[in-house]
Design an enzyme around this catalytic site. Structure first.
Site, PDB file in Angstrom:
ATOM      1  N   GLY A 164      17.906 -15.145  66.342  1.00 45.78           N
ATOM      2  CA  GLY A 164      18.152 -14.138  67.370  1.00 45.78           C
ATOM      3  C   GLY A 164      17.557 -14.484  68.722  1.00 45.78           C
ATOM      4  N   ARG A 292      26.003 -17.727  56.766  1.00 47.78           N
ATOM      5  CA  ARG A 292      26.605 -16.389  56.603  1.00 47.78           C
ATOM      6  C   ARG A 292      27.826 -16.294  57.500  1.00 47.78           C
ATOM      7  NH1 ARG A 292      25.337 -14.942  61.721  1.00 47.78           N
ATOM      8  NH2 ARG A 292      23.285 -15.548  62.465  1.00 47.78           N
TER       9      ARG A 292
HETATM   10  P1  ADP Z   1      18.372 -18.674  67.404  1.00 45.04           P
HETATM   11  O1  ADP Z   1      18.520 -19.026  65.956  1.00 45.04           O
HETATM   12  O2  ADP Z   1      17.099 -17.932  67.699  1.00 45.04           O
HETATM   13  O3  ADP Z   1      19.585 -18.035  67.988  1.00 45.04           O
HETATM   14  P2  ADP Z   1      19.096 -21.349  68.316  1.00 45.04           P
HETATM   15  O4  ADP Z   1      18.372 -22.535  67.805  1.00 45.04           O
HETATM   16  O5  ADP Z   1      20.448 -21.061  67.744  1.00 45.04           O
HETATM   17  O6  ADP Z   1      18.144 -20.058  68.187  1.00 45.04           O
HETATM   18  O7  ADP Z   1      19.231 -21.439  69.886  1.00 45.04           O
HETATM   19  C1  ADP Z   1      19.772 -20.403  70.655  1.00 45.04           C
HETATM   20  C2  ADP Z   1      20.117 -20.877  72.049  1.00 45.04           C
HETATM   21  O8  ADP Z   1      18.965 -21.443  72.681  1.00 45.04           O
HETATM   22  C3  ADP Z   1      21.148 -21.978  72.100  1.00 45.04           C
HETATM   23  O9  ADP Z   1      22.466 -21.500  72.037  1.00 45.04           O
HETATM   24  C4  ADP Z   1      20.832 -22.611  73.457  1.00 45.04           C
HETATM   25  O10 ADP Z   1      21.347 -21.836  74.508  1.00 45.04           O
HETATM   26  C5  ADP Z   1      19.321 -22.535  73.506  1.00 45.04           C
HETATM   27  N1  ADP Z   1      18.695 -23.785  72.975  1.00 45.04           N
HETATM   28  C6  ADP Z   1      18.177 -23.977  71.753  1.00 45.04           C
HETATM   29  N2  ADP Z   1      17.706 -25.237  71.615  1.00 45.04           N
HETATM   30  C7  ADP Z   1      17.909 -25.868  72.795  1.00 45.04           C
HETATM   31  C8  ADP Z   1      17.644 -27.192  73.296  1.00 45.04           C
HETATM   32  N3  ADP Z   1      17.058 -28.117  72.546  1.00 45.04           N
HETATM   33  N4  ADP Z   1      18.036 -27.474  74.565  1.00 45.04           N
HETATM   34  C9  ADP Z   1      18.644 -26.537  75.331  1.00 45.04           C
HETATM   35  N5  ADP Z   1      18.912 -25.279  74.926  1.00 45.04           N
HETATM   36  C10 ADP Z   1      18.549 -24.938  73.669  1.00 45.04           C
END
Ligand code: ADP
Length: 456
Positions: A164, A292
């Site tokens: 999230g 999911r």
């Molecule tokens: P969560 O599971 O909390 O949603 P994510 O790992 O899916 O977290 O990351 C959510 C968002 O954070 C990504 O869609 C992107 O916008 C940003 N993000 C995450 N990791 C990176 C990264 N290494 N570099 C740039 N943006 C990132």
């Protein structure tokens, strides 16, 4: 086939699952907190059981109440939707012990992919590109500093148990690293009860591209193309579309095959999503897997013509997937998340829906649990509706979405509809120039223009 499914969720996704069950001739059981007595998922389900007071911990996250509800009603399977218990391996295990079916992947796979640090290792071992960073959770600030120097700033600190958009910290320089690491740890501990944090290279202007995957219990895994979810605020998705304007058929195939390879490596069953970041040079990196159904699954349904929730139920009873790998997307679909929130400050805006007029017409779909006079409770997430359109091309889909947003009338609460209308007219959005920093730039542009208008 299952005879009766209990839906361990609320809101639009609970209704979406009820629709799928009805079409398959399966009886449904709704569970609800006392704040959701008047919810449509309760109205439309064949049976309903109150599972506790409004706070999620005492109701939608209360495993023993939900198991009791399943036992009392004789449900033979549970569909968890998204959020709440959807990625809780323990819940899936308890259900198995109680001989109740689970519509999702095996618990050990949920556990493995739910630990983001382990998921990264698994992806790497399956030959899927990952961003440079730590293989194991960080030990201390000096180890983090060494690693950050190796991969180069900026870096991002992430909670291994994260989700999230919470528990992430971007670090631009070494002097900030130790402080940010302890904040990230505290945040992670507080939010997820697990303070493990890992580090990876932070990409400055990537696109968020995710692949829809599906596995059956006979070892077959397919992908159903991508969704671009670069329009985000505070790392939370606002608009999703399929196909991505950035993908060539070759890149789609390559990323799709990488996603399938990773799923095969872990013996993945049911619906899942592999999230990637794509940089401006067309290089992609595994970010995480969601084990999911996703909020944004309808855009994939629109361009593939498939019903992913029905497919989830069918593969859970052992049906074979009869579809080819990597279907060619048909036309273009866009989804706008309509949240009950102030469109400028993003503060939640619960309350009564005084007017709730839904758009219809060709290629227009609304997934919602809202209705006129429904009162949005303040306890849960702010999503009230998902507006999805489909048309022949991206340009046509944009025109259709603008029209549908104009016809979507909500009074009584603030929603993100006015914001969506402005984004859908933004030249960068229209041209498909997207990145996860789109919203930041969009807001800066609007502020500048506001200043100009104010000066007139
Ligand atoms: P969560 O599971 O909390 O949603 P994510 O790992 O899916 O977290 O990351 C959510 C968002 O954070 C990504 O869609 C992107 O916008 C940003 N993000 C995450 N990791 C990176 C990264 N290494 N570099 C740039 N943006 C990132």
């Amino acid at each position: 086939m299952f005879k009766k499914i209990l839906i361990a969720n609320r809101g639009e996704i609970a209704l979406r699952i009820i629709q799928a069950c009805k079409e398959l001739g399966i009886q449904t059981v709704a569970v609800y907190s006392t704040a959701d007595r008047d919810s449509l998922h309760v109205t439309y389900a064949d049976e309903d059981v109150c599972i506790g007071p409004p706070p999620s911990k005492q109701s939608y996250l209360n495993i023993s109440s939900i198991i009791s509800a399943a036992e009392i009603t004789g449900a033979d399977a549970v569909h968890p939707g998204y959020g709440f218990l959807a990625e809780n391996a323990h819940f899936a295990e308890v259900l198995a012990e109680c001989k109740i079916g689970w519509i999702g992947p095996r618990p050990e796979v949920i556990r493995l992919m739910g630990d983001k640090a382990k998921a990264r290792q698994t992806a790497k071992a399956a030959g899927v590109p990952v961003l440079p960073g730590s293989q194991e959770p960080l030990e201390d600030a000096s180890q983090a500093a060494l690693l950050a120097r190796e991969v180069g700033y900026p870096v991002i600190l992430k909670a291994a148990a994260g989700g999230g958009g919470r528990g992430m910290r971007i670090v631009h320089a070494e002097e900030d690293l130790a402080g940010q690491l302890s904040t990230a740890r505290e945040e992670a501990e507080k939010a997820f009860g697990d303070g493990s944090v890992y580090l990876e290279k932070y990409l400055v202007e990537p696109r968020h591209i995710e692949l829809q995957v599906f596995g059956d219990s006979h070892g077959r895994v397919v992908h159903l193309g991508e969704r671009e979810c670069s329009i985000q605020r505070r790392h939370q998705k606002l608009i999703e579309e399929s196909p991505s304007p950035a993908l060539t058929p070759e890149l789609r195939e390559e990323m799709g095959n990488a996603a399938v390879r990773l799923c095969e490596a872990v013996g993945y069953e049911n619906a899942g999503t592999i999230e990637f970041l794509l940089d401006s040079d067309g290089r992609y990196y595994f970010m995480e897997m969601n084990t999911r159904i996703q909020v944004e699954h309808p855009v994939t349904e629109m361009v593939t013509g498939m019903d992913l929730v029905k497919m989830q139920i069918e593969v859970a009873v052992g049906r074979k997937l009869e579809i080819p790998n990597g279907l060619k997307p048909r036309g273009h679909a866009i989804e706008c998340r309509v949240n009950a929130e102030n469109p400028d400050t993003f503060a939640p805006s619960p309350g009564p829906l005084k007017t709730f007029h839904l758009p219809g017409g060709p290629g227009t779909r609304v997934d919602t649990h809202g209705y006129e006079d429904y009162v949005i409770p303040p306890y849960y997430d702010s999503l009230v509706a998902k507006l999805i359109v489909h048309d022949r091309t991206r340009d046509y889909a944009i025109a259709r979405m603008r029209r549908a947003l104009d016809f979507f009338v909500v009074e009584g609460i603030h929603t993100s509809i006015p914001l969506h209308k402005r984004i859908l007219r933004d030249p960068d959005f229209v041209a498909g120039r997207l990145s996860t920093r789109f919203m930041e730039r969009f807001q800066q542009r609007e502020a500048r223009e506001g200043d100009k208008d104010g000066g007139k």
